[in-house]
Structure formats: structure tokens, C-alpha cells
Design an enzyme around this catalytic site. Sequence first.
Site, short mmCIF file in Angstrom:
data_model
loop_
_atom_site.label_atom_id
_atom_site.label_comp_id
_atom_site.label_asym_id
_atom_site.label_seq_id
_atom_site.Cartn_x
_atom_site.Cartn_y
_atom_site.Cartn_z
N ASP A 277 -4.61 3.42 10.27
CA ASP A 277 -5.98 3.17 10.70
C ASP A 277 -5.92 2.94 12.21
O ASP A 277 -5.74 3.87 12.97
CB ASP A 277 -6.56 1.99 9.93
CG ASP A 277 -8.05 1.79 10.16
OD1 ASP A 277 -8.58 2.30 11.16
OD2 ASP A 277 -8.69 1.11 9.35
N ASP B 58 0.68 4.04 3.40
CA ASP B 58 -0.49 4.68 2.83
C ASP B 58 -1.48 5.19 3.86
O ASP B 58 -2.03 6.27 3.71
CB ASP B 58 -1.20 3.73 1.84
CG ASP B 58 -1.59 2.39 2.45
OD1 ASP B 58 -1.20 2.10 3.60
OD2 ASP B 58 -2.28 1.62 1.77
N GLY C 169 0.78 -1.23 0.00
CA GLY C 169 0.00 0.00 0.00
C GLY C 169 0.81 1.28 0.00
O GLY C 169 0.41 2.28 -0.59
#
Length: 191
Positions: free
Chosen positions: A118, A115, A57
Site C-alpha cells: 500500500d 499480500d 497477511g
Amino acid sequence: MGAKTSGAADLAGALANADLLFDRRSLEQAIVRMAEQIRGDYADGELRPVYLTVMHGGLPFAAQLAMELGERGLDLEFDYLHATRYRGATSGGELTWKHRPATPLSGRRVLLADDILDEGHTLHAIREWCLEQGAADVRIAALAVKAHDRCVPGLCADYVGIEVPDRYVFGYGMDYHEQGRNLPAIYALKD
């Protein structure tokens, strides 16, 4: 969340059921802002940083950020790592190392490029591993940070491009069931 799917129709369906959050231009502007901040923080020129791209990612973002840093005169020593908790799923499990960096980290400054931040379980484990390897300093550059309060305590990105809502996001490195990583924008599935 759903089983792994494949095929262009699934990605097309996701795009039809998604909101465009950030287009390419706004993401590129965010990366420029990040590069300016990083360059300022590494202005002392002390030890060339080891620049670790978190695969898969982080690749699109890390490549662009590296070019912006190079344009500002910050030389980097490149390596990469691949650690995942997802393996194509939409929720995480045990951390699996697919590739560890070959560059010795002892006494080095490390800049992780990923990227998205979270909940941070994967990035936390990666940062801890770098510190166990003797890294003198480990910083995190995340293109996106998800807006919620579920992050691993004590973990935050040192450099943030944009904030995304607490929804399923994809594009610009983030995948929709292993698809769409090379979309030049970030989308969020509609609720």
C-alpha cells in the site's frame, strides 16, 4: 476509518457492501506469472534465496507462490517475520516486531513475500532491517499493489501480481478487521 469489530455478521456485511475485484482463478494465474518471472531472475542458481513470509497477511499468497517456484525448480530456504503497524486497526502506527527471522541473512539473497504493498512503510522498514543484517539482495514479491502515489519514495515491489484500486481491500491474506484473510478472492468496499 473505524473501530475494531468482531463477529461473522461484520464480515458478511462487508461482503454485501463490497465489489469482487479478483476471483481465485485470476489470482492463481497472477501468481503463476510472478513465479515465472522470479524463476527467471534467480536462474543463475547462485545461493538459495531466503524466502521470508510477512505474517499474517502474506501467508496465503506466500504459500502458493512457494509451490509455484518449487514446481519450476527453485529451492527456497523458508523463514518468516511478523512486523506490523496496524494491530487490527485500519491505519498504521509505530512498527512493532512480533517475530524476526532466525535465519542469518548476511550475504544472502532475500525474497520477501507479502499480500499487499500500500504505502509501503512496513515493507520499507523490513527491507532496511534485512539490509542492516547484511543481506546481499532484498526483493519484494507483493500479490497486490495499491494504485496511488503515496508510496514510500524509492520503494516498489519487484514482482507484482495485480493492481488494486485505492480502496479498502480484503481477502486472500488481507483482512477486514482481522477477519476474512482466508477468503479465496479479493474484494473492495464500496465507497
